[in-house]
Write an enzyme that holds these catalytic residues in place. Structure first.
Site: not given
Ligand code: COA
Length: 259
Positions: A112, A66
């Protein structure tokens, strides 16, 4: 139907729905949830659609959860509403669709995103897929049915461990856990999904729809989902969730206080 954040195509009766927000790793914001709801309605009502595939745009992510940036303004009741709306508009509708809907997981399926894949009738994954329910890192729990559906496929112990540690698992482990039916090379993912659906599409559609309804009737009660919605909402009344979501957006480690 014009979509802003989805790409759709219909070929040989297979409707492919691609969530198209790759710069945000296809995170489910309000608009994506609304568009997914409409696309799933198409699956129900368009007689040319025999089955559907849900996948994510780009090579990195299916859906990374999400949209965390929408969490900060929500209180407990609004958190509950977020989970209830999503479950009713999308996740339950996919699970109960009268036609097969399968997930083709091409990268991160987190939070999500993992729940979206689990709501589909089954999951095909690429070797690059990663599955996880990392909500606890944010001071949150799954709210789109993850506590209920993960336990159905992976069993109680594995669901407990995955959701409590927030750890990610690779496609091979997800297959061993029973989350995924098959794992293929990234470039073969959509072809594999279409190949399986071409077999299913050749069967009697009314029988297929009764298969889905009958399998879903196995030990399926709404009470667990409602309980999850309530507990998900409660997290929005905590300081820890504000801290967890803020820390994610500020790209730092959260400092949880248990409040
Ligand atoms: N919600 C909003 N934005 C998200 C997102 C989410 N669930 N997951 C990734 N993004 C965004 C990041 O904020 C980033 O945006 P920016 O470029 O404007 O800063 C972009 O997507 C790329 O993500 P980034 O974190 O830079 O990539 P990464 O390769 O370093 O890491 C993940 C990848 C998947 C490990 C990491 O993005 C992450 O932990 N995401 C959240 C996962 C999560 O907690 N999901 C459950 C939500 S309830």
């Amino acid at each position: 139907m014009p979509y802003q954040l989805l790409l759709t195509s219909l070929e040989n009766g297979v409707f492919t729905i691609t969530i198209n927000r790759p710069d945000k790793l296809n995170a489910l914001n309000t608009r994506v949830i609304e568009e997914l709801s409409t696309a799933v309605e198409e699956v129900y009502h368009n007689p040319e659609i025999k089955s559907a595939i849900i996948t994510g745009a780009g090579s990195k992510s299916f859906v990374a959860g999400a949209d965390i940036s929408e969490f900060l303004q929500l209180d407990a009741l609004q958190g509950e509403e977020l989970a209830r709306r999503g479950q009713q508009m999308v996740f339950d509708k996919i699970e109960n669709a009268p036609k097969p809907v399968i997930a083709a997981v091409n990268g991160f399926a987190l939070g999500g995103g993992c729940e979206l894949a689990l709501a589909c009738h089954f999951i095909i994954a690429s070797e690059t897929a990663r599955f996880g329910q990392p909500e606890v890192n944010l001071g949150l729990i799954p709210g789109y049915g993850g506590t209920q559906r993960l336990v159905q496929v992976a069993g109680k112990g594995r669901a407990m461990q995955l959701i409590m540690t927030g750890e990610l698992i690779n496609a091979a482990d997800a297959m061993q856990y029973g989350i995924v039916n098959s794992v293929v090379k990234p470039e073969e993912l959509l072809d594999k999904a279409k190949e399986i659906l071409s077999v299913i599409n050749s069967k009697a559609p009314l029988a297929i729809s009764r298969v889905i309804a009958s399998i879903n009737a196995f030990d399926h009660t709404q009470a667990g989902y409602d309980y999850e919605i309530k507990k998900f909402g409660e997290c929005f009344g905590t300081e820890d969730l504000k801290e967890g979501a803020t820390a994610f957006l500020e790209k730092r480690k959260p400092n949880f206080k248990g409040k």
